[in-house]
Design a protein around this motif. Structure first.
Motif, PDB file in Angstrom:
ATOM      1  N   LEU A  94      12.227  11.049   5.978  1.00  0.00           N
ATOM      2  CA  LEU A  94      12.188   9.953   6.930  1.00  0.00           C
ATOM      3  C   LEU A  94      12.228   8.628   6.174  1.00  0.00           C
ATOM      4  CD1 LEU A  94       9.329  11.284   9.247  1.00  0.00           C
ATOM      5  CD2 LEU A  94      11.790  11.435   9.646  1.00  0.00           C
ATOM      6  N   PRO A  95      12.705   7.556   6.784  1.00  0.00           N
ATOM      7  CA  PRO A  95      12.762   6.264   6.089  1.00  0.00           C
ATOM      8  C   PRO A  95      11.419   5.827   5.516  1.00  0.00           C
ATOM      9  CG  PRO A  95      14.066   6.154   8.078  1.00  0.00           C
ATOM     10  CD  PRO A  95      13.356   7.479   8.111  1.00  0.00           C
ATOM     11  N   GLY A  96      10.333   6.119   6.211  1.00  0.00           N
ATOM     12  CA  GLY A  96       9.020   5.708   5.732  1.00  0.00           C
ATOM     13  C   GLY A  96       8.609   6.372   4.432  1.00  0.00           C
ATOM     14  N   GLU A  97       9.229   7.504   4.119  1.00  0.00           N
ATOM     15  CA  GLU A  97       8.877   8.223   2.897  1.00  0.00           C
ATOM     16  C   GLU A  97       9.531   7.639   1.652  1.00  0.00           C
ATOM     17  OE1 GLU A  97       8.497  12.718   3.490  1.00  0.00           O
ATOM     18  OE2 GLU A  97       9.755  12.146   5.200  1.00  0.00           O
ATOM     19  N   THR A  98      10.391   6.644   1.834  1.00  0.00           N
ATOM     20  CA  THR A  98      11.052   6.018   0.678  1.00  0.00           C
ATOM     21  C   THR A  98      10.117   5.085  -0.083  1.00  0.00           C
ATOM     22  OG1 THR A  98      11.833   4.166   2.026  1.00  0.00           O
ATOM     23  CG2 THR A  98      13.294   6.091   1.837  1.00  0.00           C
ATOM     24  N   LYS A  99       9.028   4.649   0.576  1.00  0.00           N
ATOM     25  CA  LYS A  99       8.070   3.683  -0.001  1.00  0.00           C
ATOM     26  C   LYS A  99       8.692   2.290  -0.174  1.00  0.00           C
ATOM     27  CE  LYS A  99       5.121   7.017  -0.251  1.00  0.00           C
ATOM     28  NZ  LYS A  99       4.671   7.579  -1.501  1.00  0.00           N
ATOM     29  N   VAL A 100       9.836   2.070   0.445  1.00  0.00           N
ATOM     30  CA  VAL A 100      10.448   0.736   0.429  1.00  0.00           C
ATOM     31  C   VAL A 100       9.723  -0.121   1.463  1.00  0.00           C
ATOM     32  CG1 VAL A 100      12.559  -0.581   0.876  1.00  0.00           C
ATOM     33  CG2 VAL A 100      12.679   1.630  -0.293  1.00  0.00           C
ATOM     34  N   PRO A 101       9.396  -1.389   1.169  1.00  0.00           N
ATOM     35  CA  PRO A 101       8.725  -2.259   2.141  1.00  0.00           C
ATOM     36  C   PRO A 101       9.467  -2.276   3.472  1.00  0.00           C
ATOM     37  CG  PRO A 101       8.798  -3.325   0.009  1.00  0.00           C
ATOM     38  CD  PRO A 101       9.612  -2.082  -0.124  1.00  0.00           C
ATOM     39  N   ILE A 102       8.716  -2.272   4.553  1.00  0.00           N
ATOM     40  CA  ILE A 102       9.311  -2.113   5.876  1.00  0.00           C
ATOM     41  C   ILE A 102      10.304  -3.212   6.209  1.00  0.00           C
ATOM     42  CG2 ILE A 102       7.459  -3.347   7.088  1.00  0.00           C
ATOM     43  CD1 ILE A 102       7.814  -1.163   9.315  1.00  0.00           C
ATOM     44  N   ALA A 103      10.077  -4.425   5.714  1.00  0.00           N
ATOM     45  CA  ALA A 103      10.987  -5.535   6.023  1.00  0.00           C
ATOM     46  C   ALA A 103      12.380  -5.308   5.441  1.00  0.00           C
ATOM     47  CB  ALA A 103      10.402  -6.848   5.500  1.00  0.00           C
ATOM     48  N   ASP A 104      12.462  -4.568   4.343  1.00  0.00           N
ATOM     49  CA  ASP A 104      13.747  -4.337   3.664  1.00  0.00           C
ATOM     50  C   ASP A 104      14.279  -2.930   3.868  1.00  0.00           C
ATOM     51  OD1 ASP A 104      13.510  -6.900   2.533  1.00  0.00           O
ATOM     52  OD2 ASP A 104      12.285  -6.112   0.897  1.00  0.00           O
ATOM     53  N   ARG A 105      13.482  -2.067   4.485  1.00  0.00           N
ATOM     54  CA  ARG A 105      13.774  -0.625   4.470  1.00  0.00           C
ATOM     55  C   ARG A 105      15.141  -0.274   5.043  1.00  0.00           C
ATOM     56  NH1 ARG A 105       9.011   2.159   6.997  1.00  0.00           N
ATOM     57  NH2 ARG A 105       8.050   1.440   5.062  1.00  0.00           N
ATOM     58  N   GLN A 106      15.395  -0.676   6.287  1.00  0.00           N
ATOM     59  CA  GLN A 106      16.661  -0.303   6.915  1.00  0.00           C
ATOM     60  C   GLN A 106      17.853  -0.908   6.181  1.00  0.00           C
ATOM     61  OE1 GLN A 106      17.611   1.759   9.519  1.00  0.00           O
ATOM     62  NE2 GLN A 106      15.515   2.564   9.515  1.00  0.00           N
ATOM     63  N   ALA A 107      17.718  -2.153   5.718  1.00  0.00           N
ATOM     64  CA  ALA A 107      18.814  -2.799   4.996  1.00  0.00           C
ATOM     65  C   ALA A 107      19.132  -2.050   3.704  1.00  0.00           C
ATOM     66  CB  ALA A 107      18.462  -4.252   4.697  1.00  0.00           C
ATOM     67  N   VAL A 108      18.097  -1.658   2.974  1.00  0.00           N
ATOM     68  CA  VAL A 108      18.281  -0.931   1.715  1.00  0.00           C
ATOM     69  C   VAL A 108      18.951   0.417   1.971  1.00  0.00           C
ATOM     70  CG1 VAL A 108      17.063   0.261  -0.150  1.00  0.00           C
ATOM     71  CG2 VAL A 108      16.422  -2.075   0.463  1.00  0.00           C
ATOM     72  N   ILE A 109      18.432   1.158   2.951  1.00  0.00           N
ATOM     73  CA  ILE A 109      18.950   2.493   3.241  1.00  0.00           C
ATOM     74  C   ILE A 109      20.400   2.420   3.728  1.00  0.00           C
ATOM     75  CG2 ILE A 109      18.709   4.495   4.757  1.00  0.00           C
ATOM     76  CD1 ILE A 109      15.670   4.008   4.695  1.00  0.00           C
ATOM     77  N   GLN A 110      20.670   1.506   4.650  1.00  0.00           N
ATOM     78  CA  GLN A 110      22.031   1.389   5.173  1.00  0.00           C
ATOM     79  C   GLN A 110      23.009   0.924   4.099  1.00  0.00           C
ATOM     80  OE1 GLN A 110      22.200  -0.682   8.977  1.00  0.00           O
ATOM     81  NE2 GLN A 110      20.225   0.170   9.574  1.00  0.00           N
ATOM     82  N   GLY A 111      22.525   0.085   3.187  1.00  0.00           N
ATOM     83  CA  GLY A 111      23.368  -0.348   2.084  1.00  0.00           C
ATOM     84  C   GLY A 111      23.751   0.814   1.175  1.00  0.00           C
ATOM     85  N   LEU A 112      22.791   1.683   0.882  1.00  0.00           N
ATOM     86  CA  LEU A 112      23.074   2.876   0.064  1.00  0.00           C
ATOM     87  C   LEU A 112      24.048   3.807   0.775  1.00  0.00           C
ATOM     88  CD1 LEU A 112      19.472   3.682  -1.255  1.00  0.00           C
ATOM     89  CD2 LEU A 112      21.408   2.861  -2.615  1.00  0.00           C
TER      90      LEU A 112
END
Length: 275
Positions: A94-112
């Protein structure tokens, strides 16, 4: 256009700014969520609607695995991107398991995902009528002969209000361009804009990190771009908000990025944070 697709577009016309969460689109008791999602994506592919997506699950892709095998200094990713790649290396997460800060999470994941480094499952979060969709309904759509009418008076009302609003907008534009006095939308106060920012942040779940393009879309019919920029600068000077630039550009469209406030140096101001 199929009748069910027309219903989808006419439902959108009943919401503010022709924009709403996909789950709010009701196409009838017999239409399942999966069918509604399929219709939404088909209309999006044809450019009649636009959507915002949310990643629900992710897993590293072969190119991402190959990247992790490189020496650390050679890895062309940010620390947050590296976190997401490593977290999803062995299983779908799940996205929350990436440990990426929530403010950047979707942007980081979608960028990858756009770079092919991870595989993702997504769901449509919001849907809105595109400019192409508005033009189609206003100028091009004609019902096929012989098709039994199936739309309700409510949907017909949505369409009539849309046509009237389009006509009034065109009339005001014409009279203004010819130097004739026209009825202009009232000017918004700084407080009204500030309250709209708070309301949008809560409505969209952006967690006090609201992209400016959402605010522009919300207020497009009542305030100019220049006026809104001036109000945002005043709110910032009064320490009511902070404006920050965009770091991960891959998660947004060029149009959304252009909706930010350009700067002489660096990228545009893109996010609004309420103090």
């Amino acid at each position: 256009m199929e009748t069910i697709e027309l219903k989808f577009l006419l439902r959108l016309l009943g919401f503010t700014d022709y924009r709403i969460s996909l789950t709010e689109i009701n196409l009838g008791n017999n239409t399942k969520a999966a069918e509604r999602n399929k219709i939404c994506r088909q209309l999006c592919d044809r450019g009649l609607v636009e959507c915002s997506y949310e990643v629900t699950k992710l897993k590293i892709a072969p190119p991402g695995k190959a990247l992790l095998k490189l020496d650390q200094p050679q890895v062309p990713v940010t620390q947050n991107e590296l976190k997401a790649l490593k977290a999803s290396e062995n299983k779908k997460i799940l996205p929350g398991e990436t440990k990426v800060p929530i403010a950047d999470r979707q942007a980081v994941i979608q960028g990858l995902a756009e770079r092919g480094l991870i595989e993702v499952e997504t769901k449509v979060k919001e849907v809105w009528l595109s400019e192409q969709g508005k033009a189609y309904l206003r100028d091009e759509y004609i019902p096929n002969k012989g098709v039994r009418p199936v739309i309700s008076l409510e949907l017909l009302g949505n369409y009539i209000r849309f046509i009237r609003k389009s006509f009034n907008t065109e009339r005001n534009t014409y009279t203004e361009s010819n130097g004739v006095s026209a009825t202009l939308a009232k000017e918004l106060s700084d407080l009204e804009v500030f309250q709209t920012i708070q309301s949008l942040d809560q409505e969209l779940g952006t967690e006090n990190y609201l992209p400016i393009f959402h605010l522009r879309q919300k207020l497009a019919s009542v305030i100019s771009r220049k006026q809104l920029d001036e109000i945002l600068y005043r709110l910032q000077r009064n320490d009511q908000i902070e404006l920050s630039s965009l770091q991960e550009v891959t998660a947004y469209t060029p149009e959304q990025i252009d909706a930010g406030i350009p700067q002489d140096i660096g990228g545009p101001l893109f996010f609004i944070v309420v103090n």
